[in-house]
Structures are given as structure tokens and as C-alpha cells.
Design an enzyme around this catalytic site. Structure first.
Site, PDB file in Angstrom:
ATOM      1  N   LYS A  23     -22.878  11.872 -13.836  1.00  0.00           N
ATOM      2  CA  LYS A  23     -23.416  11.180 -15.016  1.00  0.00           C
ATOM      3  C   LYS A  23     -24.121  12.172 -15.935  1.00  0.00           C
ATOM      4  CE  LYS A  23     -27.738   8.767 -15.749  1.00  0.00           C
ATOM      5  NZ  LYS A  23     -28.542   9.975 -15.689  1.00  0.00           N
ATOM      6  N   ASN A  24     -24.751  13.202 -15.355  1.00  0.00           N
ATOM      7  CA  ASN A  24     -25.521  14.119 -16.188  1.00  0.00           C
ATOM      8  C   ASN A  24     -24.701  15.304 -16.714  1.00  0.00           C
ATOM      9  OD1 ASN A  24     -27.589  12.364 -15.855  1.00  0.00           O
ATOM     10  ND2 ASN A  24     -28.733  13.595 -14.372  1.00  0.00           N
ATOM     11  N   ARG A  97     -29.799   8.369 -23.835  1.00  0.00           N
ATOM     12  CA  ARG A  97     -30.456   9.563 -24.407  1.00  0.00           C
ATOM     13  C   ARG A  97     -29.440  10.586 -24.902  1.00  0.00           C
ATOM     14  NH1 ARG A  97     -35.629  10.788 -23.996  1.00  0.00           N
ATOM     15  NH2 ARG A  97     -35.450  13.041 -23.777  1.00  0.00           N
ATOM     16  N   CYS A 121     -33.836   5.892 -19.101  1.00  0.00           N
ATOM     17  CA  CYS A 121     -34.782   5.264 -18.161  1.00  0.00           C
ATOM     18  C   CYS A 121     -36.220   5.447 -18.591  1.00  0.00           C
ATOM     19  CB  CYS A 121     -34.602   5.900 -16.787  1.00  0.00           C
ATOM     20  SG  CYS A 121     -33.167   5.259 -15.941  1.00  0.00           S
ATOM     21  N   ASP A 311     -34.532  13.411  -9.336  1.00  0.00           N
ATOM     22  CA  ASP A 311     -33.660  12.239  -9.173  1.00  0.00           C
ATOM     23  C   ASP A 311     -33.387  11.911  -7.695  1.00  0.00           C
ATOM     24  OD1 ASP A 311     -33.244  12.008 -12.014  1.00  0.00           O
ATOM     25  OD2 ASP A 311     -32.055  13.815 -11.827  1.00  0.00           O
ATOM     26  N   VAL A 333     -41.836  16.851 -12.423  1.00  0.00           N
ATOM     27  CA  VAL A 333     -40.921  16.866 -13.576  1.00  0.00           C
ATOM     28  C   VAL A 333     -41.242  15.737 -14.561  1.00  0.00           C
ATOM     29  CG1 VAL A 333     -38.492  16.797 -14.296  1.00  0.00           C
ATOM     30  CG2 VAL A 333     -39.135  17.963 -12.183  1.00  0.00           C
TER      31      VAL A 333
HETATM   32  N1  EPU Z   1     -39.459  16.977 -22.207  1.00  0.00           N
HETATM   33  C1  EPU Z   1     -40.327  17.073 -23.271  1.00  0.00           C
HETATM   34  N2  EPU Z   1     -39.791  17.166 -24.531  1.00  0.00           N
HETATM   35  C2  EPU Z   1     -38.448  17.166 -24.759  1.00  0.00           C
HETATM   36  C3  EPU Z   1     -37.565  17.081 -23.652  1.00  0.00           C
HETATM   37  C4  EPU Z   1     -38.109  16.979 -22.381  1.00  0.00           C
HETATM   38  O1  EPU Z   1     -41.563  17.069 -23.101  1.00  0.00           O
HETATM   39  O2  EPU Z   1     -38.027  17.254 -25.928  1.00  0.00           O
HETATM   40  C5  EPU Z   1     -40.019  16.849 -20.838  1.00  0.00           C
HETATM   41  C6  EPU Z   1     -39.645  15.493 -20.209  1.00  0.00           C
HETATM   42  O3  EPU Z   1     -40.511  14.473 -20.649  1.00  0.00           O
HETATM   43  C7  EPU Z   1     -39.748  15.790 -18.730  1.00  0.00           C
HETATM   44  C8  EPU Z   1     -39.301  17.265 -18.661  1.00  0.00           C
HETATM   45  O4  EPU Z   1     -39.410  17.795 -19.976  1.00  0.00           O
HETATM   46  O5  EPU Z   1     -41.098  15.708 -18.328  1.00  0.00           O
HETATM   47  C9  EPU Z   1     -37.896  17.462 -18.162  1.00  0.00           C
HETATM   48  O6  EPU Z   1     -36.983  16.693 -18.948  1.00  0.00           O
HETATM   49  P1  EPU Z   1     -35.479  17.157 -19.197  1.00  0.00           P
HETATM   50  O7  EPU Z   1     -35.324  17.438 -20.659  1.00  0.00           O
HETATM   51  O8  EPU Z   1     -35.154  18.244 -18.241  1.00  0.00           O
HETATM   52  O9  EPU Z   1     -34.706  15.848 -18.824  1.00  0.00           O
HETATM   53  P2  EPU Z   1     -33.471  15.190 -19.573  1.00  0.00           P
HETATM   54  O10 EPU Z   1     -32.539  16.229 -20.065  1.00  0.00           O
HETATM   55  O11 EPU Z   1     -33.959  14.152 -20.512  1.00  0.00           O
HETATM   56  C10 EPU Z   1     -31.906  15.122 -17.478  1.00  0.00           C
HETATM   57  C11 EPU Z   1     -31.238  14.028 -16.702  1.00  0.00           C
HETATM   58  C12 EPU Z   1     -32.268  13.290 -15.872  1.00  0.00           C
HETATM   59  C13 EPU Z   1     -32.954  14.290 -14.952  1.00  0.00           C
HETATM   60  C14 EPU Z   1     -33.573  15.421 -15.772  1.00  0.00           C
HETATM   61  C15 EPU Z   1     -34.198  16.500 -14.914  1.00  0.00           C
HETATM   62  C16 EPU Z   1     -29.432  13.459 -18.174  1.00  0.00           C
HETATM   63  C17 EPU Z   1     -28.784  12.456 -19.037  1.00  0.00           C
HETATM   64  N3  EPU Z   1     -30.588  13.120 -17.618  1.00  0.00           N
HETATM   65  O12 EPU Z   1     -32.813  14.455 -18.338  1.00  0.00           O
HETATM   66  O13 EPU Z   1     -31.551  12.332 -15.095  1.00  0.00           O
HETATM   67  O14 EPU Z   1     -33.965  13.626 -14.231  1.00  0.00           O
HETATM   68  O15 EPU Z   1     -32.570  16.028 -16.598  1.00  0.00           O
HETATM   69  O16 EPU Z   1     -33.263  17.075 -14.076  1.00  0.00           O
HETATM   70  O17 EPU Z   1     -28.896  14.536 -17.934  1.00  0.00           O
HETATM   71  C18 EPU Z   1     -31.281  10.388 -13.855  1.00  0.00           C
HETATM   72  O18 EPU Z   1     -30.135  10.805 -13.627  1.00  0.00           O
HETATM   73  O19 EPU Z   1     -31.792   9.380 -13.289  1.00  0.00           O
HETATM   74  C19 EPU Z   1     -32.094  11.118 -14.821  1.00  0.00           C
HETATM   75  C20 EPU Z   1     -33.232  10.639 -15.334  1.00  0.00           C
END
Ligand code: EPU
Length: 441
Positions: A23-24, A97, A121, A311, A333
Site C-alpha cells: 500500500k505504501n 494522503r 489515518c 505500522d 514516529v
Molecule cells: N511529518 C511532519 N511534516 C510533514 C510530514 C511528516 O511533521 O510534512 C511527521 C509526521 O507527522 C510523522 C513523521 O513526520 O510524525 C513521519 O511521517 P512520514 O512523512 O514518514 O509518514 P507518511 O509518509 O505520511 C508513510 C506511510 C505510513 C507510515 C509512515 C512511516 C504511506 C501512504 N504512509 O506515511 O503508513 O506509518 O510513512 O513509515 O506511505 C500505514 O500504513 O498505516 C501508515 C500510516
């Protein structure tokens, strides 16, 4: 219409499930196709909500998306990409997202991007400040408009030296998708290096990009003016695999997860073994099982790759409610990923959540008002209850708790689980779970 699951717990889950593309990664590889000047083919595509949302957004922008009726492979043809109506895009507000990652590719393809308000989420604030700062460093102009954000780059995107304050997966992907066709060289320090990020780099390399990853979290991208298409088999979903592994432990079951890959799950597998879970690692998947004895408690911290993924934390906590002794989990995280424990406590689990960093290293959330450390003491007898699913992984965790519990649970909001677990009710049925689905208005 929404669905309600009525689960009668106490049946060990046994059998085989197949896990497909991550999914990611998959929706992001679909977005990457927009950077090419010819069609791309993506294989191992799961039927999940984010794939539908991205398919629709790409189609609105003139990309043809064809799905092979037998294999499910997608052919994405970006050659007639065009501007889409803001109203049509806005219909996807709150769905996912992923749309924020369309910015760079849309600017390269059609000169501008309009991104609806994001979904995903509710596991913390989930801001997009890193994404917008990255885009500005490439020379983009970001404007808030009613219903979304408009991004343009009058002089085109230019390579930049960028440093992330935290190794964010999404912001790293934003850089990759923007830099590959930007003018000049981009150097990103503090990058995320999750296997899904590396698989996106593999997709971009197939398209003609020049990207190198150094061991110190630095990624260098030499911009090229044009990219071609790709033919790629998405890496397997290690988060879904880990979820089924925890389901086997929690229900005292035995599940062969076809598609689970050792290489991408090594940290999880070490932890699973320490808890006392059984595993047989094969070429085409991994068998996860409860060995019949006691489960061990653990001290665990979530972290960016190669650490223990956030996750994986939620389903594993359900297993830790069955361990003999006290476990501690420090979530570093997301600031708010323990909300799901409230339902587990109602089911009889002994869990306390704390504001303090209960880990070896203080994290970004210490000394602030975030309940981001959990203390779990077990084993606890779980009893069925009414549950409303809060988020994807939390919801799956509630399901496996209900499947292990004494008595009946009524679970609402299960559509959220479809966002990341392909055909999960079919898979549960195949594993022998005892449940009914009913639909309500
Ligand atoms: N963050 C910020 N500002 C931003 C972006 C992120 O402060 O502009 C913070 C977030 O709030 C969080 C941290 O940085 O505290 C890490 O967030 P990250 O950007 O790494 O997460 P993401 O890209 O939004 C993806 C996965 C998530 C997974 C995280 C960490 C996707 C679609 N989602 O999210 O997956 O938990 O990376 O590995 O790729 C899930 O599969 O259930 C899920 C939530």
C-alpha cells in the site's frame, strides 16, 4: 451503507493468505508514471482504496489507466496529461494522503498542480509542512485556495540542496518525484530509506532517472529532461505481512503468509522471535505460528527504517497483552498512535499510556502532552465488546483482539480496514474466523 462485523472469538486462525504489492509503494509508483513520456506497467497491484483514489485522480488529469482483468496489472499512459477541474479534484478531499505527491509530477507534466485537502489515518496531526518546504526549495509557488492548495513553478523546478528535519517517508518521496526531472542536481540529506522508498527509486531508475543512495541518509539525484515508462512488480506489503504474523500469535494460530519477504522484515522477525513466535522462512513466503508455550514480554521502540516500524506496533501490542510479564513500547514516529489501546482496555487488557519517553533515547514527543509510551502487562483474558475502528492498523488490531477474545464483538467502521488490507474479510474467512457481516444504512 456501512458494514458491521459480528465476531465470535476464540478460534485460532489457521491457513494461508496471499499478500500483494505494498500500500505504501503502489499508489506512489502510479504517480511516478505521470513523469514519463510513454506508458508504464505496474504489477502485483492490490485492490485497495488508495489505488482507486489515485486511479481517479490520474484519470481526471488525462492519464489512461487500464487494468488487466485477469492479473490486475495496471497500464498507465500519461501521454495526454492535462489540467483537471478543481471541483472534480476536490471530490477526493479527505480520501487519502497520496495526492500531495502529485505536485512535482503534475508541475513537470502540465505546469501546475491543485491538491485537495488530504485524508489518511488519524494517528497524529500529520502535517504537510515538510512537503511544502521541499517544493518551495525547488522553486515552486504554493498558494492556499478554497478546498485545497495550488502549486506552480513559473521558471520550472530547479535542483536544490535540501535537508529534512526528520527522515519523513512522504517528504523523501516528494523530493524524488520532483527532482528526477528538475534542472540540475538535488542533494537530500536526512532522507528516509524504507524499502518502499528504495522501490520507488527502482521505478524511477527504470524510467531513466539517475539517483544514488548513500549510507548516511543522503540521496543524490541528477535531473534529466525526460523520462520513459517502466515495467515493475511492486514489492510486497510488509506491513500487511506483519499484521497477519501478529494475528497468528494473538489467536494461537498458524498462518502461512505468501509474499512475506524476509529481507524487508528482518527487524520485525527478530522481535517476533524474541516474543516467542514461531516462523519458517521460505522462498515464497513465511509461516508464522504460536508455538503453544508462553509468550515473552518485550521492551520496544518504534523508529524509521531500519528500526521497528510504527505500522507493526499496533497489531504486536495485542500479542503483548498475552505475554507473561510487563512490556514497554515507546512510539517515536507518531505522537498519537496509542488511541486504539482504549478499546483493548475495555476488552480486559492491562495497558497504561504515558507522556514520558520510556525508551533508551528521548524522542521529539518527550516533555510534551503526547501519550506516546505504553506499558502492557499480561497475560490478560480478553472479552468481546463493541468497537468502532479508529484507524487502519488500530482497526486491524481490534479485529484480531476480537478474534482471540471470549464471546462476541460487534465491530463498526470496518471500511477503514479496506484502505490497507486487500479483501480482508475473505482472508479471515479462509483462515477459519467465525464472523458475520451485515450492512447498515
Ligand atoms: N511529518 C511532519 N511534516 C510533514 C510530514 C511528516 O511533521 O510534512 C511527521 C509526521 O507527522 C510523522 C513523521 O513526520 O510524525 C513521519 O511521517 P512520514 O512523512 O514518514 O509518514 P507518511 O509518509 O505520511 C508513510 C506511510 C505510513 C507510515 C509512515 C512511516 C504511506 C501512504 N504512509 O506515511 O503508513 O506509518 O510513512 O513509515 O506511505 C500505514 O500504513 O498505516 C501508515 C500510516
Amino acid at each position: 451503507m456501512s458494514s458491521v462485523l459480528t465476531i465470535r472469538g476464540g478460534v485460532p486462525l489457521t491457513g494461508r493468505v496471499t499478500v500483494r504489492g505494498a500500500k505504501n509503494l503502489v499508489p506512489k509508483a502510479m504517480v511516478a508514471a505521470l513523469l514519463g513520456n510513454e506508458p508504464s506497467v505496474l504489477r502485483n497491484v492490490p485492490e485497495i482504496k488508495d489505488v482507486e483514489v489515485v486511479t481517479s485522480l490520474l484519470q481526471l488529469h488525462g492519464v489512461t489507466v487500464e487494468k488487466d482483468p485477469i492479473s490486475g496489472d495496471l497500464t498507465l499512459d500519461p501521454t495526454n496529461a492535462k489540467t483537471a477541474s478543481h471541483t472534480a479534484i476536490d471530490a477526493h478531499a479527505g480520501d487519502s494522503r497520496i495526492p500531495i505527491l502529485l505536485c512535482g509530477p503534475l508541475i513537470h507534466a502540465i505546469g501546475e498542480a491543485f491538491i485537495p485537502d488530504l485524508g489518511g489515518c488519524k494517528i497524529g496531526d500529520r502535517p504537510i509542512d515538510y512537503h511544502l518546504n521541499v517544493l518551495r526549495q525547488f522553486g515552486a509557488v504554493v498558494e492556499k485556495r478554497p478546498g485545497g492548495i495550488h502549486i506552480s513553478a513559473p521558471g520550472g523546478l530547479k535542483g536544490a540542496k535540501i535537508s529534512l528535519p526528520y527522515p519523513s517517508v512522504g517528504a523523501t518521496e516528494q523530493v524524488l518525484l520532483s527532482a528526477t526531472r528538475a534542472e540540475g542536481i538535488t542533494e537530500l540529506s536526512g532522507a528516509a530509506t524504507e524499502p518502499e522508498v528504495v522501490d520507488l527509486i527502482a521505478v524511477l531508475q527504470k524510467m531513466g532517472a539517475i539517483i544514488s543512495v548513500q549510507t548516511d541518509r543522503t540521496i543524490r539525484i541528477e535531473g534529466v529532461p525526460d523520462l520513459g515508462g517502466y515495467n515493475h512488480r511492486a514489492l510486497s506489503d510488509r506491513n500487511e505481512s506483519a499484521s497477519w504474523a501478529s494475528a497468528a500469535l494473538v489467536t494461537r494460530g498458524d498462518i502461512f503468509v505468501e509474499g512475506a519477504t524476509q529481507r524487508d522484515m528482518m527487524t520485525f522477525l527478530n522481535t517476533y522471535r524474541k516474543v516467542g513466535g514461531g516462523m519458517d522462512i521460505g522462498d515464497d513466503g513465511i509461516r508464522f505460528y504460536h508455538k503453544g508455550g508462553k509468550l515473552n514480554p518485550l521492551v520496544l521502540e518504534t523508529d524509521v527504517h531500519p528500526g521497528f516500524m510504527t505500522d507493526w506496533q499496533q497489531p504486536l501490542i495485542v500479542a503483548l497483552t498475552q505475554s507473561e510479564g510487563v512490556s514497554i513500547v515507546h512510539e517515536t514516529v507518531y505522537e498519537n498512535r496509542f488511541g486504539f489501546t482504549e478499546a483493548l482496555i475495555r476488552m480486559g487488557a492491562n495497558i497504561q499510556v504515558h507522556r514520558e519517553c520510556l525508551g533508551s533515547v528521548p524522542c521529539r514527543f518527550g516533555q510534551r502532552n503526547f501519550l506516546h509510551s505504553a506499558v502492557i502487562s499480561g497475560p490478560a483474558q480478553l472479552t468481546g465488546t463493541d468497537i468502532d475502528v479508529p484507524d487502519l492498523r488500530g482497526g486491524f488490531s481490534h479485529l484480531i483482539a476480537a478474534l482471540a477474545a471470549n464471546g462476541t464483538s460487534r465491530v463498526t467502521g470496518i471500511d477503514i480496514i479496506n484502505r490497507g488490507y486487500e479483501r480482508f474479510t475473505e482472508k479471515l474467512a479462509g483462515l477459519g474466523a467465525d464472523f458475520d457481516i451485515t450492512s447498515t444504512e
